[in-house]
Design a protein around this motif. Structure first.
Motif, PDB file in Angstrom:
ATOM      1  N   MET A  60     -26.693  16.043   6.842  1.00 36.09           N
ATOM      2  CA  MET A  60     -28.151  15.533   6.721  1.00 36.09           C
ATOM      3  C   MET A  60     -28.713  14.899   8.048  1.00 36.09           C
ATOM      4  O   MET A  60     -27.949  14.411   8.665  1.00 36.09           O
ATOM      5  CB  MET A  60     -27.563  14.459   5.407  1.00 36.09           C
ATOM      6  CG  MET A  60     -26.991  15.217   4.402  1.00 36.09           C
ATOM      7  SD  MET A  60     -28.057  16.190   3.336  1.00 36.09           S
ATOM      8  CE  MET A  60     -28.751  14.944   2.078  1.00 36.09           C
ATOM      9  N   VAL A  61     -29.986  14.543   7.566  1.00 40.09           N
ATOM     10  CA  VAL A  61     -30.681  13.628   8.749  1.00 40.09           C
ATOM     11  C   VAL A  61     -31.185  12.554   7.930  1.00 40.09           C
ATOM     12  O   VAL A  61     -31.902  12.485   7.080  1.00 40.09           O
ATOM     13  CB  VAL A  61     -31.730  14.856   9.308  1.00 40.09           C
ATOM     14  CG1 VAL A  61     -32.496  13.877  10.421  1.00 40.09           C
ATOM     15  CG2 VAL A  61     -31.156  15.876   9.777  1.00 40.09           C
ATOM     16  N   MET A  62     -31.167  11.142   8.716  1.00 43.34           N
ATOM     17  CA  MET A  62     -31.579  10.280   8.457  1.00 43.34           C
ATOM     18  C   MET A  62     -33.125  10.188   8.442  1.00 43.34           C
ATOM     19  O   MET A  62     -33.664  10.656   9.583  1.00 43.34           O
ATOM     20  CB  MET A  62     -31.028   8.888   9.358  1.00 43.34           C
ATOM     21  CG  MET A  62     -29.590   8.593   8.717  1.00 43.34           C
ATOM     22  SD  MET A  62     -28.918   7.411   9.827  1.00 43.34           S
ATOM     23  CE  MET A  62     -29.609   5.857   9.051  1.00 43.34           C
ATOM     24  N   GLN A  63     -33.922   9.624   7.428  1.00 45.53           N
ATOM     25  CA  GLN A  63     -35.294   9.891   7.264  1.00 45.53           C
ATOM     26  C   GLN A  63     -35.794   8.806   8.001  1.00 45.53           C
ATOM     27  O   GLN A  63     -35.412   7.684   8.407  1.00 45.53           O
ATOM     28  CB  GLN A  63     -35.516   9.678   5.966  1.00 45.53           C
ATOM     29  CG  GLN A  63     -35.199  10.770   5.022  1.00 45.53           C
ATOM     30  CD  GLN A  63     -35.696  10.653   3.641  1.00 45.53           C
ATOM     31  OE1 GLN A  63     -34.926  10.058   2.814  1.00 45.53           O
ATOM     32  NE2 GLN A  63     -36.543  11.424   2.989  1.00 45.53           N
ATOM     33  N   PRO A  64     -36.975   8.915   8.580  1.00 47.73           N
ATOM     34  CA  PRO A  64     -37.670   8.007   9.475  1.00 47.73           C
ATOM     35  C   PRO A  64     -38.397   6.698   8.721  1.00 47.73           C
ATOM     36  O   PRO A  64     -38.504   5.703   9.235  1.00 47.73           O
ATOM     37  CB  PRO A  64     -38.646   8.836  10.110  1.00 47.73           C
ATOM     38  CG  PRO A  64     -39.053   9.890   9.304  1.00 47.73           C
ATOM     39  CD  PRO A  64     -37.790  10.304   8.777  1.00 47.73           C
ATOM     40  N   GLY A  65     -38.730   7.060   7.629  1.00 46.20           N
ATOM     41  CA  GLY A  65     -39.474   5.813   6.939  1.00 46.20           C
ATOM     42  C   GLY A  65     -38.591   4.518   6.548  1.00 46.20           C
ATOM     43  O   GLY A  65     -39.049   3.270   7.199  1.00 46.20           O
ATOM     44  N   HIS A 114     -26.020   7.483  11.584  1.00 47.35           N
ATOM     45  CA  HIS A 114     -25.181   8.275  10.910  1.00 47.35           C
ATOM     46  C   HIS A 114     -25.488   9.710  10.687  1.00 47.35           C
ATOM     47  O   HIS A 114     -26.462  10.175  10.917  1.00 47.35           O
ATOM     48  CB  HIS A 114     -24.633   7.529   9.533  1.00 47.35           C
ATOM     49  CG  HIS A 114     -23.538   6.500   9.931  1.00 47.35           C
ATOM     50  ND1 HIS A 114     -22.267   7.574   9.365  1.00 47.35           N
ATOM     51  CD2 HIS A 114     -23.430   5.453  10.419  1.00 47.35           C
ATOM     52  CE1 HIS A 114     -21.299   6.500   9.774  1.00 47.35           C
ATOM     53  NE2 HIS A 114     -21.970   5.425  10.196  1.00 47.35           N
ATOM     54  N   TYR A 115     -24.847  10.419   9.742  1.00 46.64           N
ATOM     55  CA  TYR A 115     -24.565  11.990   9.487  1.00 46.64           C
ATOM     56  C   TYR A 115     -25.099  12.296  10.602  1.00 46.64           C
ATOM     57  O   TYR A 115     -24.287  12.251  11.632  1.00 46.64           O
ATOM     58  CB  TYR A 115     -26.028  11.890   8.258  1.00 46.64           C
ATOM     59  CG  TYR A 115     -25.938  10.716   7.185  1.00 46.64           C
ATOM     60  CD1 TYR A 115     -26.797   9.741   7.184  1.00 46.64           C
ATOM     61  CD2 TYR A 115     -24.921  11.191   6.342  1.00 46.64           C
ATOM     62  CE1 TYR A 115     -26.728   8.877   5.850  1.00 46.64           C
ATOM     63  CE2 TYR A 115     -24.738  10.189   5.211  1.00 46.64           C
ATOM     64  CZ  TYR A 115     -25.806   9.106   5.346  1.00 46.64           C
ATOM     65  OH  TYR A 115     -25.484   7.997   4.119  1.00 46.64           O
ATOM     66  N   GLU A 116     -25.765  13.677  10.482  1.00 43.72           N
ATOM     67  CA  GLU A 116     -25.801  14.477  11.546  1.00 43.72           C
ATOM     68  C   GLU A 116     -26.862  14.123  12.537  1.00 43.72           C
ATOM     69  O   GLU A 116     -27.034  14.619  13.803  1.00 43.72           O
ATOM     70  CB  GLU A 116     -26.200  15.930  11.271  1.00 43.72           C
ATOM     71  CG  GLU A 116     -25.354  16.535  10.154  1.00 43.72           C
ATOM     72  CD  GLU A 116     -23.653  16.533  10.561  1.00 43.72           C
ATOM     73  OE1 GLU A 116     -23.606  16.993  11.627  1.00 43.72           O
ATOM     74  OE2 GLU A 116     -22.927  15.929   9.933  1.00 43.72           O
TER      75      GLU A 116
END
Ligand code: 6GU
Length: 253
Positions: A60-65, A114-116
């Motif tokens: 998963m990728v951390m969202q920018p918002g 975190h995450y990928e």
């Protein structure tokens, strides 16, 4: 000095910042560590802060918002933009010169991923420094952020007591520190070196310098080479080293 940490695990940071030397500096008000939970800025009803990567792939990728809103909250009312450090194995390696440089800032913002990974657009927009603590991969930026805060804070005036001066630390002059001894004079058959009991400060300083050089030559010849090339060795150091070259196997020029 103020450290603002954007993280999904604020308790991890909070706990460490209330212990030991850094904890004392926080209590004294010399440094302030503000933790911001990125999840508090999620607009999702399940408090999600990550999503699947465009283009596919694992993780998963951390969202920018949420990261942007967290950052905007930290920035509210500030007139100047502090440096924003993103903790990433893809960054510049953190070392003592960078710690010393960052210790001159009034405020630093850390972004722990975190995450990928983290959506590249938020990194492009807010990050000024990509920093790694070494060539290995960790699961998140929290421990690297804590390591950086510790190394930076101890260079800030008043954080260390007078007896803990940072000036003698390993790395401050590019060499490793000399060995230390305390009571008892003999432990498991090993005696404290006589010179340290002699009270002769000239001899003690010389012995310690020689030990610093010897230790660096044995354990970190790469550091010694750097100091040599930057002109950090005195004539006396070079003379001591010439003597050590015979004593330390494999160190000959
Ligand atoms: Cl700063 N972050 C992560 N996730 N892994 C690392 C690192 C940072 N530095 C070395 N490995």
């Amino acid at each position: 000095m103020i450290f603002d940490v954007m993280t999904l695990f604020p308790e991890m940071i909070d706990y460490c910042m209330h212990e030991s030397v850094i904890g004392r500096a926080v209590k004294k008000g010399i440094i302030t560590v503000n933790c911001f939970n990125i999840r508090d800025y999620s607009t999702d009803r399940h408090r999600h802060v990550d999503d699947y990567p465009y283009g596919g792939g694992a993780g998963m990728v951390m969202q920018p918002g949420p990261i942007y809103d967290c950052y905007a909250d930290i920035m509210a009312g500030k007139e100047t933009k502090p440096r924003v450090v993103y903790l990433t194995p893809q960054g510049r390696i953190f070392d003592q010169p960078l710690a010393n440089e960052l210790a001159r800032e009034e405020e630093i913002i850390f972004l722990c991923g975190h995450y990928e990974g983290v959506d590249e657009r938020i990194l492009e927009e807010i990050v000024t420094d990509n920093v790694s603590i070494g060539d290995y991969v960790l699961t998140g930026g929290e421990m690297p952020a804590m390591i950086m805060i510790d190394a930076i804070a101890r260079q800030v005036e008043g954080v260390l007591g007078s007896s803990e001066s940072a000036a003698n630390d390993s790395f401050q002059d590019g060499l490793l520190e000399y060995p230390q001894y305390t009571r008892p004079e003999e432990f498991h058959g090993m005696r404290v070196p006589d010179v340290l009991l002699s009270g002769h400060h000239g001899n003690i300083d010389l012995w310690r310098r020689r030990q610093s050089l010897k230790r660096t030559l044995e354990r970190r010849p790469d550091l010694l080479e750097k100091v040599r090339q930057s002109g950090g060795l005195s004539a006396e150091d070079r003379e001591l080293l010439a003597g050590l070259q015979e004593e330390v196997p494999g160190s000959g020029q």
